[in-house]
Scaffold this motif. Sequence first.
Motif, mmCIF file in Angstrom:
data_model
loop_
_atom_site.group_PDB
_atom_site.id
_atom_site.type_symbol
_atom_site.label_atom_id
_atom_site.label_comp_id
_atom_site.label_asym_id
_atom_site.label_seq_id
_atom_site.Cartn_x
_atom_site.Cartn_y
_atom_site.Cartn_z
ATOM 1 N N ARG A 1 -4.526 -3.772 1.520
ATOM 2 C CA ARG A 1 -3.689 -3.421 2.283
ATOM 3 C C ARG A 1 -2.547 -3.931 2.931
ATOM 4 N NH1 ARG A 1 -6.623 1.227 6.235
ATOM 5 N NH2 ARG A 1 -7.855 2.441 4.610
ATOM 6 N N LEU B 1 -1.385 6.143 2.438
ATOM 7 C CA LEU B 1 -2.911 6.547 2.001
ATOM 8 C C LEU B 1 -3.565 7.929 2.137
ATOM 9 C CD1 LEU B 1 -4.110 2.909 3.492
ATOM 10 C CD2 LEU B 1 -3.793 3.755 1.035
ATOM 11 N N SER C 1 0.569 -1.246 0.054
ATOM 12 C CA SER C 1 0.143 0.095 0.012
ATOM 13 C C SER C 1 0.832 1.441 -0.042
ATOM 14 C CB SER C 1 -1.100 0.039 1.217
ATOM 15 O OG SER C 1 -2.041 -0.981 1.101
ATOM 16 N N ALA D 1 -4.156 0.204 -3.652
ATOM 17 C CA ALA D 1 -3.475 0.608 -2.550
ATOM 18 C C ALA D 1 -4.332 0.401 -1.440
ATOM 19 C CB ALA D 1 -3.027 1.967 -2.473
ATOM 20 N N ASP D 2 -5.677 0.908 -1.439
ATOM 21 C CA ASP D 2 -6.534 0.998 -0.311
ATOM 22 C C ASP D 2 -7.298 -0.326 -0.352
ATOM 23 O OD1 ASP D 2 -7.761 2.510 1.826
ATOM 24 O OD2 ASP D 2 -9.721 2.613 0.494
#
Length: 505
Positions: free
Chosen positions: A227, A252, A184, A223-224
């Motif tokens: 995780r 993030l 992430s 990315a979110d």
Amino acid sequence: MAMALSSSSFTLVILLSTSLFLCNGFPFHHQHHNPRFASHNYREALTKSILFFEGQRSGKLPPNQRLTWRRDSGLSDGSAMRVDLVGGYYDAGDNVKFGFPMAFTTTMLSWGVIEFGGLMKDELQNAKEAIRWATDYLLKATAHPDTIYVQVGEANQDHACWERPEDMDTPRSVFKIDKNNPGSEVAAETAAALAAASLVFRRSDPTYSKLLIRRAIRVFQFADKYRGAYSNGLRKIVCPFYCSYSGYEDELLWGAAWLHKATKNPTYLNYIQVNGQTLGAAEFDNTFGWDNKHVGARILLSKAFLVQKVQSLHDYKGHADNFICSLIPGAPFSSARYTPGGLLFKMSDSNMQYVTSTSFLLLTYAKYLTSAHTIVNCGGTAVTPNRLRSIAKKQVDYLLGDNPLKMSYMVGYGPRYPQRIHHRGSSLPSIGVHPAKIQCSSGFSFMHSQSPNPNILVGAIVGGPDQNDRFPDQRPDYEQSEPATYMNAPLVGSLAYLAHSFSQL
């Protein structure tokens, strides 16, 4: 340690405080700036700080390449995974392409252009080309959904050789993150880079800008949604070089902040409001660099509150102020250390990256505060935008030669600068001079030599002096003598601001 101001420089600050630092990028203050007060040619330093990136290029070099001692390299990068990963930047003095610091470099170059590009005149195009060299590569690295190619080259094997990038014969192994092995921090930083760059190209190349923002949105979702730290799945590959010690929460928040700025989509504002605290918005970590983005996110989000009047981001002004107060010598909450000569000192390894990143944040926050007609309150001590600018200027001036050694830490700038930087291409004879291949281990005789580097990596910022302002200028000393893209990237915007302030642009 309080920053010592010499009597002459103190007088200078007093003389300049009313006119010099009001500029803030608005041309109608132009007539106030008297160039004879400038102790440095910031315009020259700006030109060189951007030129440095041409020395770090990987891939097929363009016809207008200005650092001509460099040649094509890494032309088969990615072929091991049947993917095109030609291009991008070598991060520092070796021949590995690390995606995490490359993305941060791109974000910071872009932020510099967003804030101060309007002042750059002829250098704006060069700055954009430096950004595009990175974003073209990041687009390749993110071409497949839910996958990012995050590194080309194996650092330990690369470091076992001292060879030119044009000669390298170490494995060009390719490493990636995906749903099963998430990352992430590097994914969100890549999203930030693409989003920030989309703003740079919004007017000059709208088609490219739209491509960048679409990719940024997709990469941030990845990315979110998946995780995890890339330092876990790729520990043996990325550590200890670019392990993320601060976790991925800061990226993030930072990525969401850039997507909010680039898209104005309320989804990202909502994401920041819901997740800000759990992602560490209020933590007292006052180091901003390739690993930890919290402070940068606070400054960036404070603009939305200060300038765009997004009331829900009110807290970020307070978080940003806490960072500023930590830097002010003598302020109640000051925690920053300075060398006897006045340089901000965070750590012995590549300290100059924190000097350049902090100076940029000071100048940028001063711009936001000026727009909002407000100041910073440090426990009852009022700190004005001008004070922030004078602190930033002092740091940049130290870097350029106003220090006990009278040494410029920018290669090729000023009468005295580092001669033996820890950089393979700079330290070995160029292809033009020595066309025959220099083998892996035979290059070490050049590394250990006391001779100055034959190829000047113009504009490179090195790690810098130690906590007592000492600098041995020894090639094996990578902590002090190695340049890196993320040291230069934040300085570009600062130099544009200072050059404009002194009517040099």
